[in-house]
Design a protein around this motif. Structure first.
Motif, PDB file in Angstrom:
ATOM      1  N   LYS A  36      23.037  46.528  23.976  1.00 52.65           N
ATOM      2  CA  LYS A  36      24.394  46.356  24.486  1.00 52.65           C
ATOM      3  C   LYS A  36      25.398  47.120  23.627  1.00 52.65           C
ATOM      4  N   GLU A  51      21.291  43.932  31.107  1.00 56.62           N
ATOM      5  CA  GLU A  51      21.631  42.810  31.975  1.00 56.62           C
ATOM      6  C   GLU A  51      21.996  41.605  31.121  1.00 56.62           C
ATOM      7  N   ASP A  52      23.248  41.222  31.174  1.00 59.81           N
ATOM      8  CA  ASP A  52      23.714  40.035  30.451  1.00 59.81           C
ATOM      9  C   ASP A  52      23.603  38.841  31.409  1.00 59.81           C
ATOM     10  N   THR A 104      26.299  43.465  34.323  1.00 62.80           N
ATOM     11  CA  THR A 104      25.398  44.580  34.062  1.00 62.80           C
ATOM     12  C   THR A 104      26.167  45.687  33.341  1.00 62.80           C
ATOM     13  N   TYR A 105      25.621  46.163  32.235  1.00 63.40           N
ATOM     14  CA  TYR A 105      26.260  47.215  31.439  1.00 63.40           C
ATOM     15  C   TYR A 105      25.536  48.542  31.688  1.00 63.40           C
ATOM     16  N   GLU A 153      23.802  35.537  30.857  1.00 60.31           N
ATOM     17  CA  GLU A 153      24.798  34.480  30.680  1.00 60.31           C
ATOM     18  C   GLU A 153      26.124  34.830  31.345  1.00 60.31           C
ATOM     19  N   ARG A 154      26.554  36.078  31.163  1.00 61.91           N
ATOM     20  CA  ARG A 154      27.845  36.501  31.721  1.00 61.91           C
ATOM     21  C   ARG A 154      27.715  37.063  33.130  1.00 61.91           C
TER      22      ARG A 154
END
Length: 552
Positions: free
Chosen positions: A101, A147-148, A154-155, A150-151
């Motif tokens: 990230k 891929e986050d 997608t970054y 929890e939030r």
């Protein structure tokens, strides 16, 4: 069926097997690293022995100075290879570990350069190092995604990203999970070799000589170490058949001995040079380490050792003058502040301090600077945009006349300021908390509104050691108080209680705080100062998996 890495003869991989790692640790990539290790290990060993010889001279009372044997280099009219157009403008650079990230966010941050760090901002566990190589490969080929869960976010990389520089570990750090001919590999050759082997082709383009890959080189103490790196670059370019000078590297001047070798370091790397950088936190650490046997060189509180100190300002000015004379970038130091989200007034004050520091740098002639957090980039860019006045850099600017004549005395002037109980406590609290995070796998840690890494933790350690060794008298106390082992033991006990209260009892019990405390206390009270905190702590994170080794 047992899985193992397919290693060439003489190479034994002892890290955990992972199918993603196996694509990085291919037979050809490991052979590339092994070739570098076998060719240069003798030179590296000699360079490390020379460090020890020099330190023994300093311990006997000598001081670092300019080398009369290389005066012809300092007085010569040579220049470095031209600055590649791709990295002509480096006014804001962001640094951070090679976590997935972080890589995406840093490349998207709006900075001109992202220095992906395998060194001070990374705890060098097998998992961190290999995942870092995977992450950089994916970043270079543009496929990196995070891929986050929890939030629910997608970054991905933006269309425009920062230029990627990579900082391998220093010469002194081994890679204990890869054995070459029965010996641990040199950590920096593993970091450099794997990254270069898998990614060099992606940098080919229309930029001509100097198109990359790009690197930052840490912890050097002498130009002989730069000569080794230059030879490594030459060999790597030859092995993959790319033009000489494709690789470019910026050297961090972050040791006191290297401050007297700036011209010589640039000279050795002149075909591959991308300038020098003021690694000022490590430089403070090195000042203590180098002059550890000199009781008249006690530092004041860590917070008081800034760029206004004469020896620090002189180092910065000499770096700018040297780089611009040789037509190379002169990069400024790290802004370690991070946004203070729950206190607008404190946040505004912190940002103003950053702006003042960066204004000082651009007025001194620095071509760019570092930030530890994306939240600082816009403010720093505004300062440097005004200072550069439409130019990519200040290399061709008229040099400052007041930077002439910087001598040995300027670089060695004793630092001034108070030594206080709060300074001792802060060193202890930060050192233990950072080391606990490092042992748990995190090498870049926000503490008390600053981003701490191994360099700042080293300052805490060596300053405590220095004060205890020479029984420094603390200022501001009602009665005279000397820093003794007994006083330090009491401070450690009280600060451990404070840490437990701050982080919470459950997190404290589940963390590596007591182990970190034991290591930190041992280092601060040792009869002889260890060269690096992380060399001792590294033994705690090495995990061998013999069954993962290649079947030779």
């Amino acid at each position: 069926m047992e899985q193992h890495y397919e290693a060439p003869e003489g190479v034994d991989v002892r890290g955990r097997y992972d199918s993603q790692f196996a694509r990085i640790l291919s037979r050809d990539a490991l052979q590339f690293v092994a070739n570098l290790q076998r060719e240069f290990r003798g030179q590296i060993r000699h360079a490390m022995e020379c460090r020890c010889v020099a330190q023994r001279r300093y311990d006997a009372g000598a001081l670092p100075g300019f080398d009369t044997a290389t005066r012809f280099i300092r007085e010569g009219d040579w220049v470095c290879a031209p600055v590649p157009p791709a990295i002509a403008n480096r006014m804001v650079e962001i640094t951070g570990p090679v976590e997935r990230k972080m890589v995406i966010n840093a490349l998207n941050s709006g900075a001109m350069v992202f220095m992906a760090d395998f060194e001070d901002a990374l705890s060098p566990s097998w998992e961190n190092l290999m995942r870092g190589q995977v992450n950089l490969r994916d970043a270079v080929n543009g496929s990196i995604i995070f891929e986050d869960i929890e939030r629910k976010r997608t970054y991905r990389l933006n269309e425009k990203t920062a230029k990627l520089f990579v900082r391998p570990r220093g010469w002194h750090l081994p890679e204990a999970h890869i054995l070459i001919d029965g010996e641990p590999a040199t950590g920096c050759l593993v970091d450099f070799g794997l990254y270069f082997f898998h990614n060099h082709a992606a940098f080919r383009g229309t930029q001509g000589q100097g198109y990359g890959p790009f690197f930052y080189l840490p912890k050097m103490e002498h130009s002989r170490e730069a000569r080794i790196w230059n030879s490594v670059f030459d060999r790597a370019e030859k092995l993959v058949s790319i033009p000489v000078g494709s690789i470019r590297a910026t050297v961090l001047i972050e040791t006191l001995p290297a401050a007297f070798q700036m011209d010589e370091i640039l000279y050795e790397l002149r075909t591959h040079s991308a300038g020098l950088n003021c690694g000022r936190w490590d430089y403070i650490f090195s000042y203590v380490k180098t002059l550890r046997a000199h009781p008249d060189r006690l530092l004041p509180d860590r917070v008081a050792v800034g760029m206004t100190q004469h020896f620090m300002r002189s180092y910065s000015d000499l770096l700018v003058r040297t780089c611009h004379r040789r037509r190379a970038h002169a990069m400024g130091g790290m802004a370690a502040q991070i946004p203070i989200r729950n206190d607008p007034a404190a946040n505004a004050a912190a940002l103003e301090a950053v702006r003042r520091d960066k204004m000082r740098e651009v007025r001194a002639g620095h071509d760019g600077t570092w930030a530890a957090h994306p939240g600082l980039i816009a403010d720093i860019a505004e300062v440097f945009t005004a200072g550069l006045a439409g130019r990519d850099n200040l290399i061709e600017a008229v040099p400052r006349e007041d930077a002439e004549g910087i001598g040995e005395e300027d670089l060695l002037q004793r630092p001034r300021g108070k030594r206080t109980m709060e300074g001792l406590r802060l060193n202890t609290r930060v050192g233990i908390q950072y080391l606990a995070a490092w042992l748990a796998g995190t090498g870049s840690v926000p503490l008390y509104n600053l981003m701490e890494d191994a360099a700042t933790a080293e300052i805490s350690r060596v300053q405590n050691w220095q004060w205890i060794r020479y029984k420094a008298i603390l200022d501001g106390e009602e009665v005279m108080v000397a820093v003794t082992p007994e006083l330090f033991a009491r401070v450690v006990e009280e600060e451990m209680a404070r840490i437990e209260k701050e982080v919470g009892a459950e997190k404290f019990r589940g963390g590596a705080y007591r182990e970190a405390c034991a290591i930190f206390v041992r280092q601060c009270t040792a009869a002889e100062l260890d060269d690096f905190l992380t060399v001792d702590a590294y033994k705690k994170i090495v995990i061998h998996h013999p069954k993962a080794a290649s079947l030779l």
